[in-house]
Design an enzyme around this catalytic site. Sequence first.
Site, PDB file in Angstrom:
ATOM      1  N   MET A   8      -0.183   1.100   4.762  1.00 19.73           N
ATOM      2  CA  MET A   8      -0.971   1.581   6.256  1.00 19.73           C
ATOM      3  C   MET A   8      -2.422   0.239   6.628  1.00 19.73           C
ATOM      4  SD  MET A   8      -0.686   4.095   8.136  1.00 19.73           S
ATOM      5  CE  MET A   8      -1.914   5.130   9.199  1.00 19.73           C
ATOM      6  N   HIS A  35      -2.681  -0.773  -3.438  1.00 15.85           N
ATOM      7  CA  HIS A  35      -3.811  -0.300  -3.529  1.00 15.85           C
ATOM      8  C   HIS A  35      -2.997   0.937  -3.701  1.00 15.85           C
ATOM      9  CE1 HIS A  35      -4.466  -1.571   0.974  1.00 15.85           C
ATOM     10  NE2 HIS A  35      -4.710  -3.146   0.397  1.00 15.85           N
ATOM     11  N   SER A  52       0.347  -0.830   0.280  1.00 13.43           N
ATOM     12  CA  SER A  52       0.029   0.528  -0.207  1.00 13.43           C
ATOM     13  C   SER A  52       0.991   1.095   0.323  1.00 13.43           C
ATOM     14  CB  SER A  52      -1.169   0.003   1.216  1.00 13.43           C
ATOM     15  OG  SER A  52      -2.216   0.741   0.914  1.00 13.43           O
ATOM     16  N   THR A  53       0.651   1.807   1.132  1.00 15.68           N
ATOM     17  CA  THR A  53       1.572   3.206   0.844  1.00 15.68           C
ATOM     18  C   THR A  53       2.883   3.028   1.185  1.00 15.68           C
ATOM     19  OG1 THR A  53      -0.571   4.303   2.796  1.00 15.68           O
ATOM     20  CG2 THR A  53       2.129   5.174   2.103  1.00 15.68           C
ATOM     21  N   ASP A  95      -5.165  -5.270   5.762  1.00 16.60           N
ATOM     22  CA  ASP A  95      -4.933  -5.294   4.691  1.00 16.60           C
ATOM     23  C   ASP A  95      -3.998  -6.375   4.178  1.00 16.60           C
ATOM     24  OD1 ASP A  95      -6.417  -6.480   2.312  1.00 16.60           O
ATOM     25  OD2 ASP A  95      -5.673  -4.905   1.463  1.00 16.60           O
TER      26      ASP A  95
END
Length: 340
Positions: free
Chosen positions: A272, A179, A153-154, A275
């Site tokens: 973050m 993401h 993600s991030t 997930d």
Amino acid sequence: MRKLLTEILSGDPGIEVLGAAQDPYVAREMIKTLNPDVITLDIEMPKMDGIEFLKKIMRLRPMPVVMISSLTQQGADATLHAMEIGAVDCVAKPTQDLQHGLSEKYLEVIEKVKMAATARVRSLDDRPGRAGQRLSSSPAFASTEAVIAIGASTGGVEALSSVLPVLPPDSPAIVVTQHMPASFTRSFANRLNGLCAISVVEASDGARILPGHAYIAPGDMHLRVAKSGANYICRIGGQERVSGHCPSVDVLFQSVAECVGKNAVGVILTGMGKDGAKGLLAMRNAGAYTLGQNEASCVVYGMPRIAEEMGAVMEQLPLRQIPRKVLDICIAQKGKSIRV
């Protein structure tokens, strides 16, 4: 745009808007004077574009930056470049009815600004950048049934841009959930494809999962691995949010656990939230080898931390060590497998 962002961010009691600048030269002076924790930065600005200003920020005064980008192809390419340089995340601004469209994104804007404040940022001159020399091939890769599943993600744009380009052209098959907005994933796959010896594509429904290829989950659609005869294939479908996201890393990992089992390797990278943790645990319980990115090399040590705390991670490693480890695991799995 500045007025709308100010209104959205000021509406949250945990955020104080220190100021709004109409161009990078004004912004530079405001940064020196006001010392903000986070900057939102538009790609398109007068006097200097956002990419050039971001480079200056990340060299001279590294700090968390959230990019504000259009949904156009040009906007997607520029935003991905910004995230490779060091921007923490992005918010896609609507192309029409700006006020209404951005107002609908107020929770996303607030969430990403708050998350950015916790991110670990480095100087542009001190960033790991590309992972360096490409790893060598092995006869075991071409015939392995292994599938490498990666979730991020991030900070994942930078992380994947370091991991995938060093893999050899006959690397085991790779499936990735990152993401990212729907309008960005194809551009991201194309950018990676230009950097890699493997072929990187946005996953399509029914596509056969082959060695030497990486398949990126399309934005706003889940990617699953399924079996079709003797082959693994991509299944694309469903837009419900799982673990807060679509595409969801948990959805991908769970499908890999069920379909690939002990022939899989799971990797959870910077990001973050939580997930991927449950899915990675399912992979470990199914016999897969599971890895997590260590805290020191993460932009945001969220997803790997939760996975570690749940017992889903067998080994944590710095980002640079993950590609070699994954290939070593695949070779070892090939040596242990018995086919009847």
